[in-house]
Structures are given as structure tokens and as C-alpha cells.
Enzyme design. Structure first.
Site, PDB file in Angstrom:
ATOM      1  N   HIS A  22      -2.133   7.303   6.900  1.00 56.19           N
ATOM      2  CA  HIS A  22      -1.004   8.517   6.213  1.00 56.19           C
ATOM      3  C   HIS A  22      -2.363   9.747   6.246  1.00 56.19           C
ATOM      4  O   HIS A  22      -1.263  10.717   5.808  1.00 56.19           O
ATOM      5  CB  HIS A  22      -0.362   7.731   4.940  1.00 56.19           C
ATOM      6  N   GLN A  64       2.967   9.831   1.099  1.00 52.67           N
ATOM      7  CA  GLN A  64       4.634   9.097   1.280  1.00 52.67           C
ATOM      8  C   GLN A  64       4.541   9.236   0.272  1.00 52.67           C
ATOM      9  O   GLN A  64       6.137   9.307  -0.327  1.00 52.67           O
ATOM     10  CB  GLN A  64       4.338   7.939   1.099  1.00 52.67           C
ATOM     11  N   GLY A 104       0.558  -1.308   0.452  1.00 54.76           N
ATOM     12  CA  GLY A 104      -0.136  -0.092   0.278  1.00 54.76           C
ATOM     13  C   GLY A 104       0.752   1.318  -0.030  1.00 54.76           C
ATOM     14  O   GLY A 104       2.208   1.445   0.481  1.00 54.76           O
ATOM     15  N   HIS A 133      -4.530   1.268   7.562  1.00 57.82           N
ATOM     16  CA  HIS A 133      -2.620   2.001   8.421  1.00 57.82           C
ATOM     17  C   HIS A 133      -3.010   3.032   6.731  1.00 57.82           C
ATOM     18  O   HIS A 133      -1.927   4.259   7.106  1.00 57.82           O
ATOM     19  CB  HIS A 133      -1.746   1.100   7.896  1.00 57.82           C
ATOM     20  N   GLU A 134      -2.980   2.734   5.439  1.00 57.20           N
ATOM     21  CA  GLU A 134      -2.734   4.239   4.372  1.00 57.20           C
ATOM     22  C   GLU A 134      -3.968   4.669   4.825  1.00 57.20           C
ATOM     23  O   GLU A 134      -4.197   6.363   4.912  1.00 57.20           O
ATOM     24  CB  GLU A 134      -3.442   3.772   3.155  1.00 57.20           C
ATOM     25  N   CYS A 189       6.493  -0.072   7.108  1.00 54.77           N
ATOM     26  CA  CYS A 189       6.112   1.263   6.485  1.00 54.77           C
ATOM     27  C   CYS A 189       7.040   1.361   5.322  1.00 54.77           C
ATOM     28  O   CYS A 189       8.368   1.225   6.232  1.00 54.77           O
ATOM     29  CB  CYS A 189       5.280   1.878   7.333  1.00 54.77           C
ATOM     30  N   LEU A 190       7.043   1.958   4.131  1.00 50.41           N
ATOM     31  CA  LEU A 190       7.495   2.226   3.023  1.00 50.41           C
ATOM     32  C   LEU A 190       8.641   3.943   3.785  1.00 50.41           C
ATOM     33  O   LEU A 190      10.170   3.800   3.693  1.00 50.41           O
ATOM     34  CB  LEU A 190       7.852   2.114   2.212  1.00 50.41           C
TER      35      LEU A 190
END
Length: 157
Positions: A138, A51, A46, A134-135, A92-93
Site C-alpha cells: 500500500h 488507506q 492491518g 500487503h500493507e 482488503c478494507l
């Protein structure tokens, strides 16, 4: 399509609230295509627009490794129902090299728009529900590390 730079923890843009998308145009489609390519090259499941430095309420998801997995985007996603709870590991990225155990709803219902501005509803459970929560966090400037019960160094592959 282009690969965009993934912002990491400490970048102030990750802590800002994203703006609602109201212009459904070719630039939005380019952003989504770029986000897919960026997520793929980073081996993510995701990615949220903040991000990659864009404060718009847009996410892309790819959980094709799952049995019933799929790949899709959401514009202006909003969780409208939550049910159950479970604790599981997340990464997480934008927080490389770390993982944390996070309590999330087991099932969610999300309202969102497609590229034409049409409203849609999706129900998700288990891992997909976790990715969505999670996304969407963000988009509100929240990182999973804010919710983590415990943090760990990520296992190297």
C-alpha cells in the site's frame, strides 16, 4: 482518537507512493492511534496510512487472533529479506466485497522505525508475513488486486 474514512479502490491516493517519515512527533502518534481505531472498527488485521488518505510510510497491524498474535505499528517499513513462497486468499478494507489468491513470500525480514526514530528489525512468517507484505505494498501504491492470480466475490459472514 478518531475514526478516519477508509479510501476505496478508485481513489487516486491509493495509487501514490507514500513519503518517508522524518518528523517523529505527537501528530505521528495521533495518526497511529487513529489508524488503530479505524482498523478495529472495520475488523481489519492491518491498515496503511494511504488507506486513510495520508501519504506517509506508516502501517498498523493486529493479528491477535493468531496463536502468537500481537499488535504493533511500523514507520518507514522496508522488506530487506524474503524467503519461500505460498499462495493464499487476501482481502482488503480498500477493496470491499472481494478476495483474491495472491503469491507472497512465506518469510520476511522487515526494517522499520519506532516512534522515536530508532531502527528495528522484525522477522515474520506465514500469515503475519503476508499482512506485512500487503500493507507495505500500500505504501508504494500497489493493491493486492494488482498481484492476484484470481479474484472472487468475498463470502458474506
Amino acid at each position: 482518537m478518531a475514526i478516519r474514512k477508509i479510501r476505496t479502490d478508485g481513489d487516486p491516493i491509493l495509487r501514490k507512493k507514500s513519503k518517508v517519515v522524518s518528523n517523529y512527533n505527537d501528530r505521528l502518534k495521533v495518526l497511529i492511534d487513529d489508524m488503530y481505531e479505524t482498523m478495529d472498527i472495520a475488523y481489519g488485521v492491518g491498515l496503511a496510512a494511504p488507506q486513510v488518505g495520508i501519504l506517509k510510510r506508516v502501517i498498523v497491524i493486529d493479528n491477535r487472533d493468531e496463536e502468537d498474535g500481537n499488535r504493533f505499528y511500523m514507520i518507514n517499513p522496508e522488506i530487506i529479506e524474503k524467503e519461500g513462497e505460498e499462495v493464499s486468499l487476501e482481502g482488503c478494507l480498500s477493496v470491499p466485497g472481494k478476495q483474491g489468491s495472491v503469491k507472497r513470500a512465506k518469510d520476511v525480514k522487515v526494517r522499520y522505525n519506532d516512534l522515536y526514530g530508532e531502527e528495528k528489525i522484525m522477522e515474520a512468517e506465514d500469515f503475519l508475513a503476508r499482512i506485512l507484505q500487503h500493507e507495505i505494498d500500500h505504501l508504494d501504491g500497489v493493491l493486492y488486486t494488482d498481484k492476484a492470480i484470481e479474484m472472487f466475490e468475498a463470502e458474506s459472514e
